[in-house]
Design an enzyme around this catalytic site. Structure first.
Site, PDB file in Angstrom:
ATOM      1  N   LYS A 192      -6.251  28.651 -89.578  1.00  0.00           N
ATOM      2  CA  LYS A 192      -5.912  30.046 -89.898  1.00  0.00           C
ATOM      3  C   LYS A 192      -4.500  30.167 -90.491  1.00  0.00           C
ATOM      4  O   LYS A 192      -4.316  30.826 -91.504  1.00  0.00           O
ATOM      5  CB  LYS A 192      -6.024  30.926 -88.638  1.00  0.00           C
ATOM      6  CG  LYS A 192      -7.439  30.971 -88.069  1.00  0.00           C
ATOM      7  CD  LYS A 192      -7.559  31.949 -86.923  1.00  0.00           C
ATOM      8  CE  LYS A 192      -6.790  31.580 -85.674  1.00  0.00           C
ATOM      9  NZ  LYS A 192      -7.238  30.338 -84.993  1.00  0.00           N
ATOM     10  N   ARG A 246      -0.563  18.191 -85.149  1.00  0.00           N
ATOM     11  CA  ARG A 246       0.233  19.244 -85.782  1.00  0.00           C
ATOM     12  C   ARG A 246       1.706  19.146 -85.403  1.00  0.00           C
ATOM     13  O   ARG A 246       2.051  18.907 -84.255  1.00  0.00           O
ATOM     14  CB  ARG A 246      -0.310  20.609 -85.362  1.00  0.00           C
ATOM     15  CG  ARG A 246       0.549  21.766 -85.847  1.00  0.00           C
ATOM     16  CD  ARG A 246      -0.194  23.050 -85.917  1.00  0.00           C
ATOM     17  NE  ARG A 246      -0.569  23.563 -84.618  1.00  0.00           N
ATOM     18  CZ  ARG A 246      -1.288  24.676 -84.466  1.00  0.00           C
ATOM     19  NH1 ARG A 246      -1.732  25.326 -85.526  1.00  0.00           N
ATOM     20  NH2 ARG A 246      -1.598  25.102 -83.274  1.00  0.00           N
ATOM     21  N   ARG A 302      -7.519  25.962 -74.623  1.00  0.00           N
ATOM     22  CA  ARG A 302      -7.531  26.976 -75.696  1.00  0.00           C
ATOM     23  C   ARG A 302      -8.901  27.039 -76.367  1.00  0.00           C
ATOM     24  O   ARG A 302      -9.379  28.119 -76.715  1.00  0.00           O
ATOM     25  CB  ARG A 302      -6.439  26.662 -76.727  1.00  0.00           C
ATOM     26  CG  ARG A 302      -5.049  26.992 -76.193  1.00  0.00           C
ATOM     27  CD  ARG A 302      -3.970  26.326 -77.007  1.00  0.00           C
ATOM     28  NE  ARG A 302      -3.911  26.815 -78.365  1.00  0.00           N
ATOM     29  CZ  ARG A 302      -3.426  26.104 -79.388  1.00  0.00           C
ATOM     30  NH1 ARG A 302      -2.976  24.884 -79.194  1.00  0.00           N
ATOM     31  NH2 ARG A 302      -3.403  26.614 -80.585  1.00  0.00           N
ATOM     32  N   ARG A 344      -8.632  38.946 -80.620  1.00  0.00           N
ATOM     33  CA  ARG A 344      -9.149  37.759 -79.943  1.00  0.00           C
ATOM     34  C   ARG A 344     -10.166  38.114 -78.869  1.00  0.00           C
ATOM     35  O   ARG A 344     -10.730  37.224 -78.254  1.00  0.00           O
ATOM     36  CB  ARG A 344      -7.994  37.000 -79.298  1.00  0.00           C
ATOM     37  CG  ARG A 344      -7.550  35.786 -80.132  1.00  0.00           C
ATOM     38  CD  ARG A 344      -6.414  35.152 -79.379  1.00  0.00           C
ATOM     39  NE  ARG A 344      -6.185  33.766 -79.605  1.00  0.00           N
ATOM     40  CZ  ARG A 344      -5.305  33.277 -80.461  1.00  0.00           C
ATOM     41  NH1 ARG A 344      -4.669  34.066 -81.285  1.00  0.00           N
ATOM     42  NH2 ARG A 344      -5.098  31.981 -80.518  1.00  0.00           N
ATOM     43  N   ARG A 373       4.210  21.895 -80.799  1.00  0.00           N
ATOM     44  CA  ARG A 373       4.126  23.103 -79.982  1.00  0.00           C
ATOM     45  C   ARG A 373       3.724  22.735 -78.556  1.00  0.00           C
ATOM     46  O   ARG A 373       2.888  21.857 -78.351  1.00  0.00           O
ATOM     47  CB  ARG A 373       3.072  24.054 -80.564  1.00  0.00           C
ATOM     48  CG  ARG A 373       3.619  24.953 -81.638  1.00  0.00           C
ATOM     49  CD  ARG A 373       2.556  25.723 -82.358  1.00  0.00           C
ATOM     50  NE  ARG A 373       1.555  26.352 -81.514  1.00  0.00           N
ATOM     51  CZ  ARG A 373       0.594  27.162 -81.973  1.00  0.00           C
ATOM     52  NH1 ARG A 373       0.536  27.426 -83.277  1.00  0.00           N
ATOM     53  NH2 ARG A 373      -0.287  27.692 -81.163  1.00  0.00           N
TER      54      ARG A 373
HETATM   55  P1  AMP Z   1      -2.003  31.090 -82.064  1.00  0.00           P
HETATM   56  O1  AMP Z   1      -0.742  30.755 -82.759  1.00  0.00           O
HETATM   57  O2  AMP Z   1      -2.783  32.190 -82.756  1.00  0.00           O
HETATM   58  O3  AMP Z   1      -2.845  29.886 -81.756  1.00  0.00           O
HETATM   59  O4  AMP Z   1      -1.587  31.722 -80.648  1.00  0.00           O
HETATM   60  C1  AMP Z   1      -0.862  30.961 -79.692  1.00  0.00           C
HETATM   61  C2  AMP Z   1      -0.967  31.631 -78.329  1.00  0.00           C
HETATM   62  O5  AMP Z   1      -0.426  32.958 -78.384  1.00  0.00           O
HETATM   63  C3  AMP Z   1      -2.386  31.822 -77.821  1.00  0.00           C
HETATM   64  O6  AMP Z   1      -2.894  30.666 -77.172  1.00  0.00           O
HETATM   65  C4  AMP Z   1      -2.201  32.997 -76.843  1.00  0.00           C
HETATM   66  O7  AMP Z   1      -1.579  32.569 -75.642  1.00  0.00           O
HETATM   67  C5  AMP Z   1      -1.185  33.859 -77.587  1.00  0.00           C
HETATM   68  N1  AMP Z   1      -1.850  34.834 -78.499  1.00  0.00           N
HETATM   69  C6  AMP Z   1      -1.781  34.878 -79.859  1.00  0.00           C
HETATM   70  N2  AMP Z   1      -2.488  35.901 -80.355  1.00  0.00           N
HETATM   71  C7  AMP Z   1      -3.036  36.532 -79.282  1.00  0.00           C
HETATM   72  C8  AMP Z   1      -3.899  37.655 -79.120  1.00  0.00           C
HETATM   73  N3  AMP Z   1      -4.357  38.354 -80.179  1.00  0.00           N
HETATM   74  N4  AMP Z   1      -4.260  38.005 -77.856  1.00  0.00           N
HETATM   75  C9  AMP Z   1      -3.807  37.337 -76.776  1.00  0.00           C
HETATM   76  N5  AMP Z   1      -3.015  36.256 -76.854  1.00  0.00           N
HETATM   77  C10 AMP Z   1      -2.611  35.854 -78.087  1.00  0.00           C
END
Ligand code: AMP
Length: 218
Positions: free
Chosen positions: A14, A128, A172, A89, A161
């Protein structure tokens, strides 16, 4: 206002695909994950609340996320075109997004489901690396930097990360299956879902999405 969503499991691409779309279109990139990481880094109250959830690979509570999204939309964008990445999400967040857009007389134009096999998701996430300074993404095998551990763009240090450790990755992916995957049928029923193969080279996926977005009327 035009709104698109990039939906897909962690590791589906993404962030990198959003970067390709952003550089060739008017869509501004709204990544809740990036916003949360910035808040954690800056030590804001939102960051303090979110950090533990993120470390475990769990979802941050909806109220925190919605406040971030509304704040971003209130800032506006020059062309009124938004691309959400990592949001919504959950079905609850999707309903809240519908309500936010309705207030702005807008709706979701397309939801791109980025599809890739599970083994590829895992290998993308474990390899990554991200620049600590400018956020540029790399992969130890697929997109290595010219000099190991150093960002090609700004010379910053590359890091892994905290949530890209293998045990958190598996959680995840599980959270995605349990809480996010139901959005596929939610948006399919609304007639806005477009499935895109994201196991291909990134530029092919980006080109396919751009062809669809260019045909959207303002
Ligand atoms: P990402 O970078 O999109 O993979 O997000 C990293 C982490 O941020 C996720 O594993 C969640 O802990 C949190 N996170 C990001 N976007 C959301 C969302 N829309 N709702 C809840 N948690 C989020």
């Amino acid at each position: 206002m035009r709104t698109i969503i990039l939906l897909g499991a962690p590791g589906a691409g993404k962030g990198t695909i959003a970067e390709g779309i952003r550089s060739s279109s008017p869509f501004v990139h709204v990544s809740t994950g990036d916003m949360l990481r910035e808040a954690v880094k800056a030590g804001t109250p939102v960051g303090q609340k979110a950090e533990a959830f993120m470390k475990r690979g769990e979802l941050v509570p909806d109220g925190v996320i919605l406040a971030l999204v509304e704040e971003r939309l209130d800032k506006g964008s020059r062309d009124g075109a938004y691309m959400f990445d990592g949001f919504p999400r959950t079905i609850e967040q999707a309903r809240m997004l519908d309500a936010i857009l309705e207030k702005r007389a807008a709706r979701i134009d397309r939801v791109f489901l980025l599809d890739a096999p599970r083994e590829l998701l895992i290998s993308r996430l474990t390899g990554r690396r991200v620049c600590r300074k400018c956020g540029q993404g790399y992969h130890v095998v697929n997109i290595p930097p010219r000099k190991e551990g150093i960002c090609d763009v700004c010379g910053g240090d590359l890091y892994q990360r905290a949530d890209d450790q293998e045990s958190t990755i598996l959680n995840r992916l599980d959270v995605y299956t349990r809480q996010t995957e139901s959005l596929i049928s939610f948006y399919d029923k609304k007639g806005v879902l477009v499935r895109v193969d994201s196991a291909r080279p990134r530029q092919d996926t980006v080109a396919e999405i751009l062809r669809v977005t260019e045909a959207l009327t303002v």
